[in-house]
Design a protein around this motif. Structure first.
Motif, PDB file in Angstrom:
ATOM      1  N   ALA C  24       0.840  -1.216   0.000  1.00 36.29           N
ATOM      2  CA  ALA C  24       0.000   0.000   0.000  1.00 36.29           C
ATOM      3  C   ALA C  24       0.870   1.260   0.000  1.00 36.29           C
ATOM      4  O   ALA C  24       0.634   2.195  -0.774  1.00 36.29           O
ATOM      5  CB  ALA C  24      -0.923   0.004   1.216  1.00 36.29           C
ATOM      6  N   ALA C  25       1.866   1.272   0.864  1.00 35.88           N
ATOM      7  CA  ALA C  25       2.740   2.448   0.960  1.00 35.88           C
ATOM      8  C   ALA C  25       3.529   2.648  -0.334  1.00 35.88           C
ATOM      9  O   ALA C  25       3.748   3.786  -0.771  1.00 35.88           O
ATOM     10  CB  ALA C  25       3.697   2.292   2.143  1.00 35.88           C
ATOM     11  N   SER C  26       3.953   1.555  -0.959  1.00 39.40           N
ATOM     12  CA  SER C  26       4.705   1.639  -2.210  1.00 39.40           C
ATOM     13  C   SER C  26       3.800   2.087  -3.350  1.00 39.40           C
ATOM     14  O   SER C  26       4.210   2.893  -4.196  1.00 39.40           O
ATOM     15  CB  SER C  26       5.335   0.280  -2.540  1.00 39.40           C
ATOM     16  N   LEU C  28       1.269   4.014  -3.143  1.00 31.96           N
ATOM     17  CA  LEU C  28       1.015   5.448  -2.960  1.00 31.96           C
ATOM     18  C   LEU C  28       2.153   6.310  -3.500  1.00 31.96           C
ATOM     19  O   LEU C  28       1.977   7.498  -3.734  1.00 31.96           O
ATOM     20  CB  LEU C  28       0.808   5.771  -1.480  1.00 31.96           C
ATOM     21  N   ARG C  29       3.333   5.726  -3.652  1.00 32.24           N
ATOM     22  CA  ARG C  29       4.480   6.475  -4.181  1.00 32.24           C
ATOM     23  C   ARG C  29       4.780   6.169  -5.645  1.00 32.24           C
ATOM     24  O   ARG C  29       5.783   6.630  -6.193  1.00 32.24           O
ATOM     25  CB  ARG C  29       5.708   6.224  -3.288  1.00 32.24           C
ATOM     26  N   GLU C  30       3.917   5.382  -6.283  1.00 30.86           N
ATOM     27  CA  GLU C  30       4.057   5.138  -7.721  1.00 30.86           C
ATOM     28  C   GLU C  30       3.636   6.387  -8.503  1.00 30.86           C
ATOM     29  O   GLU C  30       2.832   7.186  -8.023  1.00 30.86           O
ATOM     30  CB  GLU C  30       3.176   3.957  -8.156  1.00 30.86           C
ATOM     31  N   ASP C  31       4.172   6.515  -9.729  1.00 31.51           N
ATOM     32  CA  ASP C  31       3.771   7.660 -10.563  1.00 31.51           C
ATOM     33  C   ASP C  31       2.281   7.621 -10.874  1.00 31.51           C
ATOM     34  O   ASP C  31       1.590   8.624 -10.766  1.00 31.51           O
ATOM     35  CB  ASP C  31       4.578   7.662 -11.876  1.00 31.51           C
ATOM     36  N   VAL C  33      -0.687   6.648  -9.469  1.00 31.46           N
ATOM     37  CA  VAL C  33      -1.390   6.210  -8.254  1.00 31.46           C
ATOM     38  C   VAL C  33      -2.812   5.777  -8.589  1.00 31.46           C
ATOM     39  O   VAL C  33      -3.349   4.840  -8.010  1.00 31.46           O
ATOM     40  CB  VAL C  33      -1.443   7.331  -7.188  1.00 31.46           C
ATOM     41  N   LYS C  34      -3.417   6.484  -9.544  1.00 31.19           N
ATOM     42  CA  LYS C  34      -4.797   6.182  -9.943  1.00 31.19           C
ATOM     43  C   LYS C  34      -4.971   4.695 -10.285  1.00 31.19           C
ATOM     44  O   LYS C  34      -5.933   4.058  -9.871  1.00 31.19           O
ATOM     45  CB  LYS C  34      -5.168   7.046 -11.151  1.00 31.19           C
ATOM     46  N   ALA C  37      -5.231   2.519  -7.149  1.00 31.56           N
ATOM     47  CA  ALA C  37      -6.173   2.877  -6.074  1.00 31.56           C
ATOM     48  C   ALA C  37      -6.910   1.663  -5.495  1.00 31.56           C
ATOM     49  O   ALA C  37      -7.023   1.514  -4.273  1.00 31.56           O
ATOM     50  CB  ALA C  37      -7.177   3.914  -6.567  1.00 31.56           C
ATOM     51  N   ILE C  40      -4.575  -0.372  -3.353  1.00 30.54           N
ATOM     52  CA  ILE C  40      -4.357   0.236  -2.030  1.00 30.54           C
ATOM     53  C   ILE C  40      -5.530  -0.068  -1.096  1.00 30.54           C
ATOM     54  O   ILE C  40      -5.340  -0.441   0.057  1.00 30.54           O
ATOM     55  CB  ILE C  40      -4.141   1.764  -2.173  1.00 30.54           C
TER      56      ILE C  40
END
Lengths: 109, 109, 109, 109
Positions: C24-26, C28-31, C33-34, C37, C40
């Motif tokens: 989940a944390a990784s 959220l830091r992807e280019d 993010v959409k 979603a 996550i």
């Protein structure tokens, strides 16, 4: 991996959380629960603080260090109490708490 | 709001979680802890299940209903045990658990 | 030890909780993010359900089996979503989820 | 009741935890998730720290104050980020976080 640098502390916290839960549940089933009441209180706090410390480090949270500082305090208090009791679950808990405290103190430094 | 439809159940679960934590902590400080041991066990499970049920509903998770079904079971078991004890914290806990069980059973239906 | 019989399932759940948090944390830091979603959302539910399942088994709770049944559902849903994404954290998460689902399904049977 | 003195802070933390969870879940369903990524990160940490702070105060734990000190930091960071976004869930979250920060700062003082 975003949290590779915290790996040994995450593992110590995850392990300590489970060992503290085991100790609390085992204390509740001892004949003399009264004698174990303080141990159960400290086990519960330590378990919950260790679990959250592990999660915050896993997320690479900016509050990881602060959390490890409190977690180390909980571990030291729990280790001191558990060390007074001869049951296997308390001795195992004292050991896991000391190891976790050391890892958390390194993180918090 | 994505979770407006669950509002009364979220509130019942959040409240019950805190009341169960209060009851467990209070039981641990009673003179006769041994008599309260089963109550403490059930309080802890109920508190943790209620807290997670509230979180899953808040997120509009597809597992909310399933979680409420288990949560209701925990609440019923905890209410039954707490009702046996005359202390204020146990009576308050029995009441909060029954109310939460009703909300969760509606959700799970 | 009161929870020795659940050892492999406790370990699978503890491990899966941390791997899902990492994912989940990784994500959220992807280019993009959409695109992540849904991953996550499922990671978060799976992490929290695994963590509580581990705790309930550790306590030898009578609701352990029921909890493992839900936990397995969360793991299967998360594994299916993670398997669609090529990032290391998603592939590792899919694998941990499948392993945890198997352990939880055995527990729930 | 053992935790009556903490009542307003426990309520602020419990409320803030739910509002942060709502904000995180709502952010994940926004069209522009990328813009909300930092908000989601801070929401999650704040939700988990508030939930544990509420639990520790409920138990009258000796680490309540320390926990409220960290919790206030999480609330301030989350309020600052949420205030940048116009969505209702972010504005509501900024408000709940500020209120919780004030309560926690009083506790920690």
């Amino acid at each position: 991996m975003l949290n590779a640098k915290y790996q040994s502390c995450i593992e110590a916290c995850s392990n300590c959380a489970i060992v503290c839960e085991t100790c609390a549940a085992s204390c509740l089933r001892e004949d003399d629960v009264k004698m174990m009441a303080r141990c159960i209180e400290l086990d519960r706090d330590c378990a919950d603080l260790c679990a959250l410390a592990a999660v915050l480090m896993t997320r690479d949270s900016q509050l990881s260090r602060e959390m490890c500082r409190i977690c180390a305090q909980a571990c030291r208090a729990c280790a001191e109490e558990c060390a007074k009791h001869q049951m296997d679950h308390c001795q195992a808990c004292a050991k896991a708490c000391r190891q976790c405290a050391e890892e958390c103190e390194k993180m918090a430094a």
